[in-house]
Design a protein around this motif. Sequence first.
Motif, short mmCIF file in Angstrom:
data_model
loop_
_atom_site.label_atom_id
_atom_site.label_comp_id
_atom_site.label_asym_id
_atom_site.label_seq_id
_atom_site.Cartn_x
_atom_site.Cartn_y
_atom_site.Cartn_z
N UNK A 168 0.84 -1.24 -0.03
CA UNK A 168 0.34 0.31 -0.24
C UNK A 168 1.42 0.95 0.15
N UNK A 169 0.79 2.34 -0.67
CA UNK A 169 1.28 3.70 -1.08
C UNK A 169 0.79 4.06 0.74
N UNK A 170 1.87 5.15 0.40
CA UNK A 170 2.04 5.80 1.82
C UNK A 170 1.24 7.49 1.61
N UNK A 171 -0.07 6.88 1.48
CA UNK A 171 -0.74 8.10 1.11
C UNK A 171 -1.06 9.78 2.58
N UNK A 172 -1.40 10.02 2.65
CA UNK A 172 -2.01 10.73 3.21
C UNK A 172 -3.37 11.06 3.50
N UNK A 173 -3.87 10.66 4.90
CA UNK A 173 -5.26 10.34 5.00
C UNK A 173 -6.02 11.09 6.70
N UNK A 174 -7.23 11.72 5.55
CA UNK A 174 -7.48 12.69 7.29
C UNK A 174 -7.73 11.93 8.57
N UNK A 175 -7.07 13.22 9.26
CA UNK A 175 -7.15 12.92 11.00
C UNK A 175 -8.84 11.72 11.47
N UNK A 176 -9.34 12.47 10.67
CA UNK A 176 -10.88 12.44 11.25
C UNK A 176 -10.80 10.79 10.67
N UNK A 177 -10.46 10.35 10.15
CA UNK A 177 -10.50 8.96 9.07
C UNK A 177 -9.72 7.69 9.82
N UNK A 178 -9.21 8.70 10.72
CA UNK A 178 -7.83 7.21 11.20
C UNK A 178 -8.54 7.09 12.43
N UNK A 179 -8.75 5.84 12.90
CA UNK A 179 -8.92 5.04 13.86
C UNK A 179 -7.97 4.79 14.93
N UNK A 180 -7.36 4.82 16.01
CA UNK A 180 -6.82 5.02 17.39
C UNK A 180 -6.34 3.02 17.73
N UNK A 181 -5.51 2.49 17.10
CA UNK A 181 -5.09 1.49 18.35
C UNK A 181 -4.92 1.76 19.27
N UNK A 182 -3.49 1.58 19.34
CA UNK A 182 -3.23 1.95 20.62
C UNK A 182 -1.67 2.78 20.11
N UNK A 183 -1.11 3.39 21.34
CA UNK A 183 0.20 4.15 21.09
C UNK A 183 1.34 4.02 21.31
N UNK A 184 2.41 4.33 20.91
CA UNK A 184 3.50 3.99 20.25
C UNK A 184 4.56 3.61 22.04
N UNK A 185 5.06 2.95 21.84
CA UNK A 185 5.93 2.71 23.39
C UNK A 185 6.90 3.54 23.01
N UNK A 186 7.77 3.60 22.28
CA UNK A 186 8.41 4.33 21.48
C UNK A 186 8.05 5.64 21.41
#
Length: 448
Positions: A430-448
Amino acid sequence: MGNNNSAEKISRLQESENKLLSWGVEWFQETQMYKKRRASLIWKAYDVDITVPDHRRTNGECYNGHIHTVELRREGNEDSKEIPIVALHGYGAGIGHFYSMLPALANEWDGFVYSIDAFGCGLSSRPRWNLGYGENISVYNAESYFLDAFEAWREAQKIDKMVLFGHSLGGYLSVAYAERYPERVEHLILCSPVGIPKKPPEIHSNQRLPWYFRVARSAWGSGWSPYHLVRMIGSGLIEGYTQRRFRDATWINKNLLKDYMYHNWTAGNISGGGYAHATLLEPGAYARQPLASRLHDVALRVRAVSFIYGAEDWMSVNHAEQVRDSLYLSEYDQGVEIYEVQGGGHMMFIDNPLGLVDAILETTYKTKRGKTKRIKVIGHQYLAEDAIFRGLDQGVEVAARVSGNVAQGRVLAMDHGTGQAVVEWTDSSLPNLKIPFHELHLLKESSG
């Protein structure tokens, strides 16, 4: 027993509306829009008594009923001379659907803001319907059922002129009202209005339609209402819809919204509001008397007409563009403004309420209107702020729909100017496309 049960259901609707509106005010008071002004908001709900012709009778008798009303204003605005804004809901909706839009609008508007449950809807009078369906009732009489009550409400409230905001079927009725009472409408704001285009000729004949469409058309014109389905199946239908339809956002309280929607569809008689789809519209949401041919005369008789759609609306903004273009070819010398609310579907007052309020304020306070053909997209900053507030950041794991499929990945970079993020997907194809913030669903925060 039946009356007690009905009274209990109406009481539950009152309670659910109050909870939802109260929550909306509390939510808004935590926003940056509110904190810039920090004015106290005053709101109250009440019923306005009205007397209207009883269209169910032929002997000239009248019906005594009421219109449920919510009134909002900033503290200190009680003597304001500013023209009020009146908001009319769409089919199957009510005042409660505007729970997050109304406090924001009242905070920014210099006068009163009203919203009502239309006659035959919500907590307004819901007399039993017996005027017929489909072609068995004239469009004029079907419209009069709502418009007579709205005009009686206006007279009781002593409102001389108004900015009339109508959503969906409320937009249709707003045009019909302005057609009869143009002197009462200063500015007509049509929010994703139903019923603009004419029905395409290829779906005029039942003989050309598949059997299931013919069955649906028969049910549509014979008194079947979607309200019946909810009353048969129960709250699970509304709960499933609410969970699927609305995204996670700080301004969306799915539990309170679900309760309000369910009680709004099950309290009292189905009445004229529940049958409006079969009296004013035809299958496919085409108006029996399309607005395309009516808006021209209305636009010439009110000061301004504006359109607002959601950027992801199932109603086509092309219909508004066609109306605008036809007006520009005539003697109409006012600009017709068209807005799209970023991240908004048909119910943009829930999807992005502050973006919708920005569109309303911009078009109402504008003094010069050029004949532009540009559609202005508005409100993306609120979606971006909400996503960041909920934890969206560089390195966070997210999911989004890409090319029709759900994909997972990690945020590489965030463009706060456009409200878009570059995501590195787990699926490297999949290409690294720009996605609107509101279309992204949070899974978990990165530990790094």
